[in-house]
Design a protein around this motif. Structure first.
Motif, PDB file in Angstrom:
ATOM      1  N   THR A 180       0.827  -1.206   0.000  1.00 47.82           N
ATOM      2  CA  THR A 180       0.000   0.000   0.000  1.00 47.82           C
ATOM      3  C   THR A 180       0.862   1.257   0.000  1.00 47.82           C
ATOM      4  OG1 THR A 180      -1.897  -1.061   1.027  1.00 47.82           O
ATOM      5  CG2 THR A 180      -1.670   1.309   1.371  1.00 47.82           C
ATOM      6  N   LEU A 181       1.942   1.253   0.752  1.00 45.80           N
ATOM      7  CA  LEU A 181       2.868   2.396   0.728  1.00 45.80           C
ATOM      8  C   LEU A 181       3.475   2.573  -0.658  1.00 45.80           C
ATOM      9  CD1 LEU A 181       4.754   2.025   4.134  1.00 45.80           C
ATOM     10  CD2 LEU A 181       3.246   3.909   3.452  1.00 45.80           C
ATOM     11  N   GLU A 182       3.846   1.473  -1.293  1.00 49.89           N
ATOM     12  CA  GLU A 182       4.442   1.544  -2.629  1.00 49.89           C
ATOM     13  C   GLU A 182       3.449   2.122  -3.639  1.00 49.89           C
ATOM     14  OE1 GLU A 182       6.470  -1.442  -5.948  1.00 49.89           O
ATOM     15  OE2 GLU A 182       6.078  -2.134  -3.919  1.00 49.89           O
ATOM     16  N   ASP A 183       2.223   1.647  -3.608  1.00 51.96           N
ATOM     17  CA  ASP A 183       1.231   2.118  -4.573  1.00 51.96           C
ATOM     18  C   ASP A 183       0.792   3.555  -4.290  1.00 51.96           C
ATOM     19  OD1 ASP A 183       1.210  -0.218  -6.068  1.00 51.96           O
ATOM     20  OD2 ASP A 183      -0.331  -1.156  -4.837  1.00 51.96           O
ATOM     21  N   LEU A 268      -0.071   3.324 -21.251  1.00 54.80           N
ATOM     22  CA  LEU A 268       1.335   3.535 -20.907  1.00 54.80           C
ATOM     23  C   LEU A 268       1.506   4.776 -20.031  1.00 54.80           C
ATOM     24  CD1 LEU A 268       4.143   2.429 -21.237  1.00 54.80           C
ATOM     25  CD2 LEU A 268       4.379   3.696 -23.380  1.00 54.80           C
ATOM     26  N   THR A 269       0.727   5.825 -20.302  1.00 57.41           N
ATOM     27  CA  THR A 269       0.769   7.017 -19.454  1.00 57.41           C
ATOM     28  C   THR A 269       0.346   6.674 -18.027  1.00 57.41           C
ATOM     29  OG1 THR A 269       0.267   8.426 -21.357  1.00 57.41           O
ATOM     30  CG2 THR A 269      -0.068   9.384 -19.169  1.00 57.41           C
ATOM     31  N   ALA A 270      -0.680   5.844 -17.911  1.00 60.28           N
ATOM     32  CA  ALA A 270      -1.139   5.419 -16.584  1.00 60.28           C
ATOM     33  C   ALA A 270      -0.038   4.673 -15.842  1.00 60.28           C
ATOM     34  CB  ALA A 270      -2.383   4.553 -16.723  1.00 60.28           C
ATOM     35  N   ARG A 271       0.678   3.820 -16.527  1.00 65.63           N
ATOM     36  CA  ARG A 271       1.774   3.073 -15.894  1.00 65.63           C
ATOM     37  C   ARG A 271       2.893   3.999 -15.455  1.00 65.63           C
ATOM     38  NH1 ARG A 271       3.750  -1.713 -19.602  1.00 65.63           N
ATOM     39  NH2 ARG A 271       5.201  -1.876 -17.841  1.00 65.63           N
ATOM     40  N   ILE A 272       3.190   5.016 -16.243  1.00 68.28           N
ATOM     41  CA  ILE A 272       4.290   5.926 -15.932  1.00 68.28           C
ATOM     42  C   ILE A 272       3.932   6.863 -14.776  1.00 68.28           C
ATOM     43  CG2 ILE A 272       5.673   7.856 -16.818  1.00 68.28           C
ATOM     44  CD1 ILE A 272       5.444   6.519 -19.597  1.00 68.28           C
ATOM     45  N   THR A 273       2.726   7.417 -14.815  1.00 65.59           N
ATOM     46  CA  THR A 273       2.342   8.452 -13.841  1.00 65.59           C
ATOM     47  C   THR A 273       1.564   7.943 -12.651  1.00 65.59           C
ATOM     48  OG1 THR A 273       0.247   8.945 -14.969  1.00 65.59           O
ATOM     49  CG2 THR A 273       2.217  10.119 -15.744  1.00 65.59           C
ATOM     50  N   GLY A 274       0.994   6.717 -12.776  1.00 62.36           N
ATOM     51  CA  GLY A 274       0.124   6.217 -11.717  1.00 62.36           C
ATOM     52  C   GLY A 274      -1.298   6.713 -11.848  1.00 62.36           C
ATOM     53  N   GLY A 275      -1.589   7.442 -12.929  1.00 60.86           N
ATOM     54  CA  GLY A 275      -2.932   7.953 -13.161  1.00 60.86           C
ATOM     55  C   GLY A 275      -3.903   6.846 -13.545  1.00 60.86           C
ATOM     56  N   GLN A 276      -5.185   7.173 -13.536  1.00 60.12           N
ATOM     57  CA  GLN A 276      -6.216   6.184 -13.836  1.00 60.12           C
ATOM     58  C   GLN A 276      -6.355   6.031 -15.349  1.00 60.12           C
ATOM     59  OE1 GLN A 276     -10.078   7.133 -12.253  1.00 60.12           O
ATOM     60  NE2 GLN A 276     -10.644   4.978 -12.078  1.00 60.12           N
TER      61      GLN A 276
END
Length: 296
Positions: A180-183, A268-276
């Protein structure tokens, strides 16, 4: 205060008491709560074995009824019937204030709808306990309960509250705290200030303060700090922080959209930024439509 049975008699009908119990230290139970537990006709609880230990500590012998997520639908009609018949019932959870991330909402709602009196008996709550001693802004906060168990769902969960200006509070177990801390760091940013409140009111109570990245490193280096029950508190987003995240997402999305199909660029943007991913996909479609209109 009148004993619960005298109060019930004065009202002429059953009463449902929503009673807060200790989150760790048994001495935190109020005298009022103890008196009510001793005076009611029935105690509805999550785990009868767990609650029996508390009652044994208090020297109270009362009938217990298991009432939890798995039997709620079939149990609360029986509890309502007893309340209608004039019995007094105390609703408790394994620890803390009932209904705060626990079963009981349906029972309270239907009791009120049927004119049954519901009386709160306040006391311990892990989230308020943590917030009071964390040193983070407390004028506005958002309680999130437990985050999802999978990494993808957790990241989407944090993305939904990334721009929330109030302090974020959530519960977590020791076995999932590192993930949870990592995410949360991946989505909210490693530099977001946070506090970990562990094993509140118990022997090994600990408060750790730092950024999400720092806290992940500290728990990684000390496995003892990964044990127990946790409240994670994270400072809310500032206006500048939210705007900066939006700009960075838009910048990366624009670059990838120029080279890749829209859905792939959004993923790919979601993977890079953590966005939805879904939100970024909608943004990519909007950008694509705007470009098409401009070219026409």
């Amino acid at each position: 205060m009148s004993p619960p049975n005298q109060l019930d008699a004065a009202l002429g009908s059953g009463v449902l008491y929503v009673v807060a119990t200790p989150i760790g230290n048994l001495e935190d139970l109020t005298a009022r709560a103890a008196a009510i537990l001793a005076g009611v006709d029935l105690i509805a609880c999550e785990d009868t074995r767990h609650s029996r230990r508390l009652l044994d500590h208090l020297g109270i012998r009362k009938p217990l009824c298991a009432y939890h997520d798995h039997n709620e639908a079939r149990t609360h009609p029986r509890l309502l019937s007893r309340l209608q018949a004039g019995d007094s019932i105390a609703l408790i959870s394994d620890a803390g204030t009932p209904l705060i991330n626990d079963t009981g909402f349906t029972l309270v709602r239907e009791a009120r709808a049927q004119g049954i009196r519901v009386i709160p008996v306040p006391g311990p709550s892990a989230l308020i306990c943590a917030l009071s001693a964390a040193g983070l802004p407390s004028d506005r906060f958002l309680f999130l309960g437990f985050p999802p168990r999978s990494s993808a769902a957790r990241r989407a969960f944090f993305d939904q509250v990334a721009k929330e200006p109030g302090t974020l509070l959530l519960y977590e177990s020791g076995k999932r705290m590192m993930a949870t801390l990592e995410d949360s760091a991946a989505v909210l940013g490693e530099t977001r200030q946070a506090v970990i409140a562990r094993e509140l009111t118990k022997r090994f109570e600990t408060f750790l303060t730092g950024t999400l990245g720092d806290l992940h490193a500290r728990l990684s280096a000390d496995t003892d700090q990964q044990l127990g029950e946790f409240v994670l508190l994270v400072t809310g987003a500032s206006g500048d922080e939210g705007a900066e995240q939006e700009r960075e997402e838009a910048r990366i999305l624009a670059i990838l959209c120029a080279e890749l199909p829209t859905r792939q660029a959004a993923a790919l943007t979601a993977r890079i930024t953590g966005g939805q991913r879904n939100r970024l996909y909608r943004a990519a479609l909007t950008c694509q439509q705007a470009e098409a209109q401009t070219s026409n």
